[in-house]
Design a protein around this motif. Structure first.
Motif, PDB file in Angstrom:
ATOM      1  N   GLU A 147       0.636  -1.137   0.114  1.00  0.00           N
ATOM      2  CA  GLU A 147      -0.285  -0.012   0.190  1.00  0.00           C
ATOM      3  C   GLU A 147       0.933   1.202   0.042  1.00  0.00           C
ATOM      4  N   LYS A 156       2.284   1.844  -3.518  1.00  0.00           N
ATOM      5  CA  LYS A 156       0.789   2.445  -4.183  1.00  0.00           C
ATOM      6  C   LYS A 156       0.790   3.988  -3.949  1.00  0.00           C
ATOM      7  N   THR A 157       1.032   4.484  -2.704  1.00  0.00           N
ATOM      8  CA  THR A 157       0.721   5.741  -2.535  1.00  0.00           C
ATOM      9  C   THR A 157       2.175   6.544  -2.507  1.00  0.00           C
ATOM     10  N   TYR A 158       3.197   5.940  -2.229  1.00  0.00           N
ATOM     11  CA  TYR A 158       4.079   6.985  -2.196  1.00  0.00           C
ATOM     12  C   TYR A 158       5.610   6.455  -3.279  1.00  0.00           C
ATOM     13  N   ASP A 217       2.976   7.650   8.214  1.00  0.00           N
ATOM     14  CA  ASP A 217       2.750   8.314   6.886  1.00  0.00           C
ATOM     15  C   ASP A 217       3.456   9.504   6.816  1.00  0.00           C
TER      16      ASP A 217
END
Length: 900
Positions: free
Chosen positions: A560, A563-565, A588
């Motif tokens: 995940e 995917k985001t960063y 995060d």
RNA sequence: GUGGGCGUAGCUCAGUUGGUUAGAGCGCUGCGUUGACAUCGCAGAGGUCGUUGGUUCAAGUCCAUUCGUCCACACCA
């Protein structure tokens, strides 16, 4: 010609594509035959697992080392693989079957194993696919599995060899029994948890004297298996009881009173009940006094009955090994009860008979199974063991002598402690999924054969033989991993080249389970240590410092995060600012900061690219006639190369990447790019071409330096720049070059930068808007240093014009920015409040005075001047001189303003 | 009980063989956006490096002491 980068940094655009390409072109394989080898064998993740942050960290560290060494010219091999994880996998499959209403026994061994292999086909590959997502550059053509043919052959070989050497034996010994998994487990697999309990004080009657002997127990249900009570020979309270007996309540059985050191006079009443079958200490006492071993629990955690007794007697009759054979008790009315039910019933009966004196609550640590956390039942059971002492000895020596290093070193204590105190290792498991023990029994004549070849007929009497139904502890095969994966014993080609491996990377939680066993196994079977170094890392925790776990639901899924960063941001987060062996927190906020760094690099590269209109050489640079700012960046770049290589070679990955971060962001982006912007607009000039050349050279080299840490973004950028090789990952890691040091130019630029900062500081404090440009007068004795650098002040110090002076002009109406090498007059009289300006100057004055006092104090200390290294003393003198110079200017400025 | 880690800025952490005026990220304050990047820039505030003692010319760093905290191993009738 350089190609353009997408305007927006979006790692998803290229990460998978680049990985596929690297892999298909064979870049992950060892490609430098004959060069010095660098080998890592990946700690094999369990086939039951999903990739978690721990794997991500472990594999990121390995990948960084491997990519670095590969670029440094080593013949690099990283072997991937998976572990069959006997107990974990078997539990998953049993659970899967339970949902279908099936049990192991119903479908039988063969069908069960088929299901397990199917599981491996479906899920075993999942985790390796996830490893690709984090950029692991391992040689997938050499992927191994602990149950594959080669590893299985190695396991059999080792077992037979150890057996023949007398280092593996079978016997009735105390083991940790998990009634839920219905298997024995090793000492290392027991976890202790504090639980509430009681001391029950019992009264046993002495046969000879009739007195009541008080003793305490936490496990009253074991009393049916008592075969003695122990007192200390020195205990005056019981001296008269030597040689006497007690009557065991409920069973009305006579058992001896023995004298044993295990009975501690200072604890409780000094009397201990002895249950050799169900307590490790009592087992030892039983051995010393030749007491019978009476088993009262079944393997699934119930009280034994007549049926169990008969079955055990039958089995014992078949087996020629009868040393320490436990007697199984028919527990009569308690038979079939769970141990907890039996505890209640027995306590009730004891109380009714007047044998229970009192109940005392306490908290105690109870051993539990590390897989299912069921309370462990110590049990005498017939198992296979590895004799530890002879194996541990050389393994201890290897580390003590320094031949095998732990990084950080403190973990070697951990390791030594576990090996120096280890008891024999119970390796047999009552499971089906795993390496079946290569031992064969003849039920007819009792013959035992241990052989790597399946033995069907008894060599003695010719009757059919039966293979031991048990399998081996998973760690038995993991212990061989560093050499079984390299072809030992049958196909030694890779073994010759790549063994011993260079470094093992793993978490500190697994040193006792795995690292120690690999070391003694490597020494015993290959005659060599399995690796030179063990790089130990900590655990990954969540933002609140908690261990990530399923039950807390605080696990952060690395996929995940990718995917985001982006993968590079994940990897950067996992190494930046972390010291080896220390736990770390991820959150995060940290991923975001890392992604911002990637974005910064991306945009800097875009800027460089949009200003390139020539094909510069990315690997060579002519430093003749370069202006100071170019030599300044080259000199710093050169130093970073040296430092990063030094840090990498010492496994200080966090320090190395921190230096690259600072260099890229603070030096290259915030200063160098800003310094050359003007030149980039002067198309067609020599100066413009030089700037393009330096930008290309430094950026390209920096991408190489950073590539091991952030493989994807560096590759994408590196390829956009002029380049020679197909990929940055097979290019040469930059090397330090003595000829690229420019200390004079560096010092000059430092003075210019100091001056620019001083002006910015002053303007900021006076709240002067950037749009309010001012004509600057730089007053300095070092005009040569500043000559030609006036232009930098235009853009970076918001100047409309700049003049150099050796002698100060009229400073009326000017604010003054002061450094140790110059004074800058800024005619912004209308913006200046006399009081504020004086306050500002006085603050700086105080700082300068402090510095002068400090340096003077140091230099006034005769011991310092006499004993400290000369370079340090000289540096201190220079500092004093600079500070004094600044001090004088500040005093003059203050006096002048006060006079107004 | 034995061994070990950690304690540095509001928070999370670096600080390599002792040697600049102890650093970073996030957060905070002020200013800034017409062509690399607001996922940004400039400037700033904020720390007697847990306590006490010692070694040294020099200690966040080495030694001892003590407090707090976490972990590993061992024992627990």
């Amino acid at each position: 010609m350089p190609k353009e980068l997408e305007k927006k940094y979006d790692p998803a655009d290229f990460e998978d594509r680049l990985y596929e390409e690297w892999n298909s072109k064979g870049y992950f394989r060892p490609n430098k035959p004959g060069a010095k080898p660098f080998t890592i064998v990946m700690p094999p993740p369990n086939i039951t697992g999903q990739l978690h942050m721990g794997h991500a960290l472990d594999n990121t560290l390995q990948d960084i080392l491997v990519r670095y060494k590969r670029m440094c010219g080593f013949n690099t091999l990283w072997v991937p693989g998976t572990d069959h994880a006997s107990i974990a996998t078997e539990a998953k499959i049993v659970e899967q079957m339970r949902k279908e209403g099936l049990t192991k026994e119903q479908i039988g061994r063969e069908a069960f194993l088929e299901r397990a292999w199917e599981w491996n086909r479906v899920y075993g590959g999942r985790i390796t696919e996830q490893l690709k997502k984090i950029g692991s550059s391992c040689d997938w053509t050499r992927k191994r599995f602990t149950l594959d043919e080669g590893c299985s052959a190695a396991v059999k070989d080792v077992f037979v060899k150890l057996y023949n050497d007398g280092l593996i034996y079978r016997g009735n010994r105390m083991v940790n029994w998990c009634p839920h998994c219905e298997t024995s487990i090793s000492d290392a697999e027991v976890e202790y948890e504090e639980k509430p309990g009681n001391f029950w004080h019992l009264l046993y009657t002495v046969k000879e004297t009739g007195e009541k002997l008080e003793l305490a127990t936490t496990r009253p249900e074991t009393m049916l298996g008592d075969t003695a009570v122990a007192i200390n020979a020195e205990d005056p309270r019981y001296a008269h009881l030597h040689g006497c007996h007690v009557i065991l309540p409920l069973l009305n059985k006579e058992i001896p009173i023995v004298c044993d050191e295990h009975a501690d006079m200072t604890k409780g009443t000094g009397v201990v009940k002895i249950t050799p079958a169900h307590d490790p200490n009592d087992f030892e006492v039983g051995q010393r006094h030749d007491l019978p071993i009476v088993r009262v629990f079944t393997y699934d955690g119930r009280m034994t009955g007549a049926e169990d007794k008969r079955a055990a007697e039958e089995a014992a009759a078949k087996d020629k090994l009868s040393v320490n054979e436990p007697i199984v008790l028919d527990c009569g009315k308690y038979a079939g009860m769970t141990t907890m039910e039996a505890r209640k019933a027995i306590l009730a009966d004891l109380e009714a008979g007047g044998y229970l004196k009192e109940v005392e609550p306490l908290k105690h640590d109870v051993g539990t199974c590390y897989r299912c956390h069921t309370v462990i039942e110590p049990m005498v059971s017939k198992q296979w063991f590895v004799r530890m002492e002879p194996l541990a000895k050389p393994a201890i020596e290897e580390v003590k002598s320094g031949s095998l290093r732990f990084v950080p070193n403190r973990f070697s204590k951990n390791y030594l402690h576990c090996l120096e105190h280890s008891r024999d290792w119970c390796i047999s498991r009552q499971l089906w999924w795993g390496h079946r023990i290569p031992a064969f029994y003849c039920d007819d004549c009792g013959e035992l054969v241990v052989s790597a070849e399946d033995t069907v007929l008894c060599p003695k009497c010719g009757k059919p033989m039966r293979q031991d139904p048990d399998t081996l502890d998973t760690w038995f095969s993991s212990a061989l991993w560093p050499f079984s994966t390299l072809g030992w014993p049958n196909d030694p080609e890779d073994l010759k080249t790549f063994y011993p491996t260079t470094v093992l990377v793993t978490g500190y939680d697994i040193i006792t389970f795995w690292v120690s066993r690999m070391i003694f196994s490597g020494l015993a079977h290959t005659g060599k240590k399995p690796f030179d170094d063990v790089l130990v890392h900590g655990l990954v925790r969540d933002g609140l410092g908690r261990k990530m776990s399923k039950s807390l639901g605080n696990g952060i899924d690395p996929l995940e995060v990718i995917k985001t960063y982006g993968c590079d941001a994940l990897r950067f987060t996992l190494v930046n600012g972390n010291a080896p062996g220390n736990d770390m927190r991820v959150s995060d906020e940290r991923f975001e900061a890392s992604r911002n760094f990637a974005n910064k690099i991306w945009n800097a590269a875009r800027f460089v690219l949009m200003n390139l209109d020539t094909d510069c050489d990315p690997d060579r640079i002519d430093t003749k006639d370069l202006p100071d700012e170019d030599k300044w960046i080259l000199s710093q770049y050169n130093r970073v190369i040296r430092e990063v290589r030094e840090n990498m070679d010492r496994y200080e990955l966090g320090v190395a990447v921190g230096k690259l971060y600072d260099f890229i962001w603070d030096v290259f982006c915030d200063w160098y790019i800003e310094l050359v912007k003007a030149r980039l607009n002067e198309k067609g000039t020599a100066s413009n071409l030089q700037a393009q050349q330096v930008l290309t050279y430094v950026l390209s080299g920096t991408m190489k330096l950073l590539h091991p840490f952030m493989p994807f973004i560096t590759e994408e950028i590196w390829r956009s720049l002029p380049h020679k090789e197909d990929s940055v990952m097979i290019s040469d890691y930059p090397a330090y070059d003595e000829a690229m040091n420019f200390p004079v130019e560096e010092a000059a630029m430092r003075k210019v930068i100091d001056a620019i900062r001083a002006v910015r500081n002053l303007r900021s404090e006076m709240n002067v808007s950037h749009s309010r440009k001012a004509h600057l007068h730089i007053v300095t004795h070092e005009t040569a240093t500043f000559a030609g650098k006036e232009k930098f002040f235009l853009r970076l110090a918001y100047a409309s014009g700049v003049e150099l002076h050796e002698v100060a002009p009229d400073a009326t109406g000017c604010a003054r920015a002061i450094t140790d090498s110059c004074e800058i007059l800024i005619p912004i009289a209308d913006m200046i409040d006399k009081v504020e300006e004086l306050a500002r100057l006085n603050k700086e004055l105080a700082a300068a005075e402090g510095e002068v006092a400090r340096a003077q104090g140091k230099l006034a200390n005769e011991s310092f001047v006499a004993k400290a290294p000369a370079a340090l003393v000289d540096a201190e003198r220079a500092k004093l001189e600079n500070a004094n110079s600044k001090l004088a200017k500040l005093r003059a400025a203050i006096a002048q303003i006060e006079a107004l």
